[in-house]
Structures are given as structure tokens and as C-alpha cells.
Design an enzyme around this catalytic site. Structure first.
Site, mmCIF file in Angstrom:
data_model
loop_
_atom_site.group_PDB
_atom_site.id
_atom_site.type_symbol
_atom_site.label_atom_id
_atom_site.label_comp_id
_atom_site.label_asym_id
_atom_site.label_seq_id
_atom_site.Cartn_x
_atom_site.Cartn_y
_atom_site.Cartn_z
ATOM 1 N N HIS A 132 26.386 -11.631 -4.176
ATOM 2 C CA HIS A 132 25.197 -11.393 -3.365
ATOM 3 C C HIS A 132 24.954 -12.422 -2.274
ATOM 4 O O HIS A 132 23.823 -12.663 -1.870
ATOM 5 C CB HIS A 132 23.969 -11.274 -4.274
ATOM 6 C CG HIS A 132 23.977 -10.003 -5.067
ATOM 7 N ND1 HIS A 132 22.901 -9.549 -5.779
ATOM 8 C CD2 HIS A 132 24.942 -9.077 -5.238
ATOM 9 C CE1 HIS A 132 23.200 -8.408 -6.372
ATOM 10 N NE2 HIS A 132 24.438 -8.106 -6.063
ATOM 11 N N TRP A 141 16.189 -6.189 -10.426
ATOM 12 C CA TRP A 141 16.917 -6.039 -9.156
ATOM 13 C C TRP A 141 16.462 -4.735 -8.518
ATOM 14 O O TRP A 141 16.451 -3.689 -9.174
ATOM 15 C CB TRP A 141 18.441 -6.016 -9.330
ATOM 16 C CG TRP A 141 19.063 -5.674 -8.000
ATOM 17 C CD1 TRP A 141 19.134 -6.497 -6.909
ATOM 18 C CD2 TRP A 141 19.572 -4.391 -7.591
ATOM 19 N NE1 TRP A 141 19.684 -5.789 -5.844
ATOM 20 C CE2 TRP A 141 19.962 -4.506 -6.235
ATOM 21 C CE3 TRP A 141 19.738 -3.165 -8.237
ATOM 22 C CZ2 TRP A 141 20.494 -3.438 -5.510
ATOM 23 C CZ3 TRP A 141 20.269 -2.105 -7.516
ATOM 24 C CH2 TRP A 141 20.655 -2.254 -6.158
ATOM 25 N N ASP A 193 28.497 -8.702 -14.324
ATOM 26 C CA ASP A 193 28.097 -7.542 -13.525
ATOM 27 C C ASP A 193 29.279 -7.068 -12.698
ATOM 28 O O ASP A 193 29.513 -7.572 -11.595
ATOM 29 C CB ASP A 193 26.902 -7.905 -12.625
ATOM 30 C CG ASP A 193 26.351 -6.691 -11.890
ATOM 31 O OD1 ASP A 193 26.786 -5.562 -12.194
ATOM 32 O OD2 ASP A 193 25.485 -6.871 -11.007
ATOM 33 N N HIS A 249 24.839 -13.350 -12.857
ATOM 34 C CA HIS A 249 25.601 -12.116 -12.867
ATOM 35 C C HIS A 249 26.986 -12.504 -12.373
ATOM 36 O O HIS A 249 27.210 -12.591 -11.162
ATOM 37 C CB HIS A 249 24.981 -11.056 -11.949
ATOM 38 C CG HIS A 249 23.969 -10.212 -12.646
ATOM 39 N ND1 HIS A 249 23.415 -9.096 -12.080
ATOM 40 C CD2 HIS A 249 23.452 -10.305 -13.895
ATOM 41 C CE1 HIS A 249 22.574 -8.541 -12.950
ATOM 42 N NE2 HIS A 249 22.579 -9.259 -14.052
ATOM 43 N N ASP A 263 23.814 -13.610 -8.531
ATOM 44 C CA ASP A 263 24.956 -12.699 -8.665
ATOM 45 C C ASP A 263 26.042 -13.197 -7.710
ATOM 46 O O ASP A 263 25.781 -13.416 -6.520
ATOM 47 C CB ASP A 263 24.517 -11.267 -8.317
ATOM 48 C CG ASP A 263 25.632 -10.243 -8.475
ATOM 49 O OD1 ASP A 263 26.721 -10.456 -7.916
ATOM 50 O OD2 ASP A 263 25.413 -9.208 -9.141
ATOM 51 N N ASP A 271 30.252 -6.947 -1.756
ATOM 52 C CA ASP A 271 29.719 -7.010 -3.125
ATOM 53 C C ASP A 271 30.365 -5.893 -3.946
ATOM 54 O O ASP A 271 29.706 -4.963 -4.392
ATOM 55 C CB ASP A 271 28.188 -6.848 -3.044
ATOM 56 C CG ASP A 271 27.531 -6.893 -4.407
ATOM 57 O OD1 ASP A 271 28.080 -7.546 -5.302
ATOM 58 O OD2 ASP A 271 26.460 -6.267 -4.560
ATOM 59 N N GLU A 302 16.535 -11.021 -9.214
ATOM 60 C CA GLU A 302 17.887 -11.105 -8.631
ATOM 61 C C GLU A 302 17.876 -10.823 -7.135
ATOM 62 O O GLU A 302 17.496 -9.740 -6.694
ATOM 63 C CB GLU A 302 18.803 -10.093 -9.336
ATOM 64 C CG GLU A 302 20.236 -10.100 -8.809
ATOM 65 C CD GLU A 302 21.129 -9.067 -9.513
ATOM 66 O OE1 GLU A 302 20.621 -8.265 -10.323
ATOM 67 O OE2 GLU A 302 22.339 -9.064 -9.221
ATOM 68 N N LYS A 313 19.661 -10.521 -3.234
ATOM 69 C CA LYS A 313 20.852 -9.867 -2.693
ATOM 70 C C LYS A 313 20.899 -10.028 -1.181
ATOM 71 O O LYS A 313 19.861 -10.152 -0.528
ATOM 72 C CB LYS A 313 20.811 -8.383 -3.073
ATOM 73 C CG LYS A 313 22.053 -7.610 -2.700
ATOM 74 C CD LYS A 313 22.169 -6.339 -3.512
ATOM 75 C CE LYS A 313 23.348 -5.527 -3.038
ATOM 76 N NZ LYS A 313 23.670 -4.425 -3.930
ATOM 77 N N ASP A 362 31.911 -5.788 -6.839
ATOM 78 C CA ASP A 362 31.821 -5.760 -8.304
ATOM 79 C C ASP A 362 33.160 -5.506 -8.983
ATOM 80 O O ASP A 362 33.260 -4.698 -9.907
ATOM 81 C CB ASP A 362 30.750 -4.756 -8.759
ATOM 82 C CG ASP A 362 29.353 -5.229 -8.429
ATOM 83 O OD1 ASP A 362 28.931 -6.233 -9.000
ATOM 84 O OD2 ASP A 362 28.702 -4.618 -7.553
HETATM 85 C C1 RNT Z 1 23.238 -4.754 -7.555
HETATM 86 C C2 RNT Z 1 22.939 -5.798 -8.558
HETATM 87 C C3 RNT Z 1 22.513 -5.312 -9.907
HETATM 88 C C4 RNT Z 1 23.296 -4.144 -10.404
HETATM 89 C C5 RNT Z 1 23.010 -3.764 -11.837
HETATM 90 C C6 RNT Z 1 23.592 -2.442 -12.211
HETATM 91 O O1 RNT Z 1 23.837 -5.230 -6.433
HETATM 92 O O2 RNT Z 1 24.031 -6.655 -8.684
HETATM 93 O O3 RNT Z 1 22.538 -6.370 -10.800
HETATM 94 O O4 RNT Z 1 24.670 -4.342 -10.266
HETATM 95 O O5 RNT Z 1 21.665 -3.816 -12.065
HETATM 96 ZN ZN ZN Z 2 23.905 -8.138 -10.247
#
Ligand code: RNT
Ligand code: ZN
Length: 421
Positions: free
Chosen positions: A265, A188, A329, A289, A262, A297, A229, A231, A299
């Protein structure tokens, strides 16, 4: 007495499920074999150990909150992970970022990291973990300060990050070799523009070239797998993300790499549960993720919500769980970090169990008959089947606390360990 009750309630639940064609004992045997890759970075707000005291997080991602007790050393982080894992049923994996290396207190530049910098992690993880997964760290670094890494217009900067990517694949392969299960190394990058660019093409061409260089050497897929990955946007990179979904979907399909979805994302109403079936048709394997975006996003810790259940159902219904790598994640610094891991990871396992308790073949048959009323009746009825009894029994059988009693353990750990940091 309490144990006996859980077993008795399970026996009743088992009969209820048998009546709809689901063998709960077989489900629990299967569930045991599905590892979740728990991410190391929930324990220290994505700080890492490159520098004593951690690094300033940058790259458009952010951990917010100041809950006391975060891990500041490798030993502390390992102790916290052990505590969390002792409260989660099953044997799982650890997902490490490159910036969590064990450099023995001597700074090592990212393009110079080697498997030996992760040997102490591997030694620590043996016998505890199903395996390890890995991530190059393309953020929190002065060579990423202007927001670009593998797609940077400056060849010197690109080369530095390419070297990092190559170094990380070697580390991932070594982890895979020592654990005997393939390590997924996930790329990523934060590369993005805050404001509207004139050229959307060149950065993507440079990214594809950089990735091709990183992946040039073939590595035995039983040891190591590459994932990429995508985004939508990051903080300070709102207008254009080089590694968008379309970019990586095309890249992963054309190069036969794993795509990482993810949950945070995509646009707010887009769900990754809907994307899994299509990705599985065209990519060799899939990385997830699992996260919980709240308005962005963000998290947040993974909750037992509709989308988590829908993700788990898609994974189970695919019949290809062995090709799907379930990573987590999230990073919440506003609550007890060990509890955050336990909540999110238990929820993931719980959702997998919930999904496995579905009489999928019966539902498919009804759907093929175009009997959508019956399908809805069955879906709704499944929600109030006694699946929580099966969950409690699984926790008991796996030797971890049932219900929320695990939190007593975390509170004691906070008192004895975290509060003294
Ligand atoms: C960032 C991505 C990535 C990170 C990690 C820490 O938006 O989701 O995966 O969260 O690599
Ligand atoms: Zn991620």
C-alpha cells in the site's frame, strides 16, 4: 534415519550459533509462541459466502487467475485451511472477513450480521487456532458500487456502513472472548476517486467522523482491538484515496488505535519494514498485512525475499512482538490455493526464525561504537549461517514436513479433493 540426520545437523548448527551468542533452543521456544494470522480469503479469491457461489469482487482489488479447485462452500474452505495449517509449523490464527459469515443459506445484510453468524467458525477453530481476527467487508456490495462507503456524501449510505462496522466489533469481541486472545478487527475501505477531485478534505472529515462513531463504544482490549489500514491507490481509484497513510497515521495516533501497514500500500520503493519502528513509537500496537506487491498492489504470495526478512528483523528487534499482530494478505488465483497459503505462511514463520537467530545485542554494540565495517561483516556472515538446519529441525519438532515434501501432500489433496470440485 532421515530424522536422525536432521537432528544431527541441528546439533552442529546449534554449536555454530552458540559461538555467536545465540541459543537456538530458546529461539525455537520463542518462535512457537508467535502466531501468524492466516487470511481466509486466499482460499476462494476473496469471494465469501454471503451469496451461494460467492460474490463478484469489487473495490479496487483483484484476484487474477483461474486455477481449478477453489473453495465454494464453508466446509470446503475449512477443509482447505486445515490442510494448509497441517503443513505449517506452529499454532496460528485465522483472519476472517465479514462476508465469510455462516448465514445458513439465508442472506443477511451486512448491517445485520451478528456473532451467531460466526459461531460455527469459532466452534470449528477451537482447539485448532490460537485465535481469530476479523474484518468488516466494505467492498463487493451495491452500497459500495460508486467506490465510497464510510466517507460517502450520502448519510444513509454512511450510516449503513457505520452499522456494519459496529456489528463487526461486536463479532470480533465475541471471538476474542471465546478464544481468550484479543481479536484484531481491521478496517479497510475502498473509498477513492479515479480522477482528480476538487475536494480532498470533506471525504476525510466524513471518514474520521464515521470511524469515531464506529469506535464510540469502549471494548475491553484483552478481547478486542481496532486497526485501520491505509492505502495508496486501488484499481479505478488511482487519483485520491480517502484513507491514505497520512490520514490513518494521524487517526491511529490521535485515537490510539492500531495502524495496519500493508506491504503493497505504498509507493514501489517504500518499504513497510522501514516504517515499523516509527509506528510502534506512537501507536499502541501494530497490525501487519504481509503481502508482496509486484509493480502494483498485486497481492502476490509472500516469498522469502529481502523485504520479508527485513520486516521480520524489525519485528524481532523491536522486542515488542506481543504488541505486533502479523497478518497475511495475498490472493493468487493462478496457482494451487492451498499451496499458496502454505508457501506464504511458511515463509513468514521462516523469516521470523531467521530474524530471531541474529545476535542483535552484539550488532547493536558494534553500531554504537560506529564500527559500520564490522556491522556489515556480521550482517553478511549471518546470511550463510546454518539457519536452514534450525528450520528443518523446527518443522520436524512441530510434526510438519521438512523441505518441499509438504507439496506431495498438497498434490495428493488436489487429486483427491480439489480436482473433484
Ligand atoms: C486491500 C486491502 C485489504 C484487503 C482485504 C481483503 O487493498 O489490502 O486488506 O486485501 O481486506
Ligand atoms: Zn491489506
Amino acid at each position: 534415519m532421515v530424522h536422525q540426520t536432521i537432528e544431527q545437523i541441528y546439533a552442529v548448527a546449534k554449536e555454530r550459533y552458540a559461538a555467536i551468542g545465540v541459543d537456538t533452543d530458546a529461539v525455537l521456544e520463542k518462535l512457537k509462541t508467535v502466531p501468524v494470522s492466516m487470511h481466509c480469503w486466499q482460499g476462494d479469491d476473496v469471494g465469501g459466502f454471503e451469496h451461494v457461489g460467492g460474490s463478484e469482487l469489487s473495490g479496487g482489488i483483484q484476484a487474477t487467475g483461474h486455477y481449478p479447485g477453489k473453495a465454494r462452500t464453508i466446509d470446503q474452505l475449512r477443509a482447505d485451511i486445515e490442510k494448509a495449517m497441517s503443513l505449517i509449523p506452529g499454532t496460528h490464527r485465522l483472519n476472517l472477513h465479514a462476508c465469510y459469515l455462516d448465514n445458513g443459506g439465508v442472506f443477511v445484510e451486512r448491517n445485520e450480521i451478528r456473532p451467531e453468524h460466526f459461531q460455527s467458525w469459532i466452534d470449528w477453530g477451537k482447539g485448532k487456532l490460537n485465535g481469530m481476527d476479523f474484518n468488516p467487508t466494505y467492498f463487493s456490495h451495491d452500497k459500495a458500487a460508486d467506490g465510497f462507503t464510510l466517507s460517502h456524501p450520502d448519510k444513509g449510505i454512511r450510516d449503513f456502513w457505520i452499522e456494519h462496522g459496529i456489528a463487526c466489533r461486536k463479532i470480533g469481541a465475541e471471538m476474542g472472548k471465546q478464544f481468550g486472545t484479543a481479536t484484531v478487527t481491521n478496517v479497510w475501505i475502498p473509498d477513492s476517486y479515479k480522477d482528480t477531485p476538487v475536494d480532498r478534505v470533506s471525504p476525510r472529515q466524513r471518514l474520521a467522523d464515521s470511524l469515531d462513531t464506529i469506535f464510540a463504544e469502549d471494548i475491553d482490549p484483552t478481547l478486542h482491538l481496532d486497526a485501520v489500514e491505509s492505502k495508496l491507490f486501488g484499481i479505478g481509484g488511482e487519483s485520491y484515496t480517502v484513507g491514505s497513510h497520512e490520514f490513518y497515521m494521524g487517526y491511529a495516533v490521535s485515537r490510539q488505535k492500531l495502524l495496519c501497514l500493508d506491504a503493497g500500500h505504498f509507493h514501489p520503493t517504500e518499504m513497510i519494514s522501514e516504517k515499523i519502528s516509527s509506528v510502534m513509537m506512537f501507536c499502541p500496537e501494530l497490525l501487519l498485512h504481509v503481502s508482496r506487491p509486484v509493480r502494483w498492489d498485486s497481492d502476490h504470495v509472500v516469498c522469502f525475499d529481502d523485504e520479508l526478512c527485513q520486516i521480520a528483523k524489525e519485528l524481532v528487534r523491536s522486542g515488542q512482538l506481543e504488541k505486533i499482530h502479523i497478518g497475511l494478505d495475498f490472493f493468487d488465483a493462478s496457482i494451487n490455493r492451498v499451496a499458496a497459503w502454505v508457501i506464504g505462511t511458511r515463509n513468514m514463520v521462516k523469516a521470523l526464525l531467521f530474524a530471531m537467530l541474529e545476535p542483535t545485542e552484539r550488532l547493536r554494540a558494534v553500531e554504537l561504537e560506529m564500527d559500520f565495517t564490522q556491522r556489515l561483516v556480521m550482517f553478511e556472515e549471518l546470511k550463510s549461517m546454518p539457519w536452514t538446519a534450525v528450520w528443518d529441525y523446527y518443522c520436524l519438532a512441530q510434526g510438519v514436513p521438512t523441505g518441499a515434501t509438504w507439496f506431495d501432500d498438497v498434490k495428493q489433496y488436489e487429486k483427491d479433493v480439489l480436482s473433484k470440485r
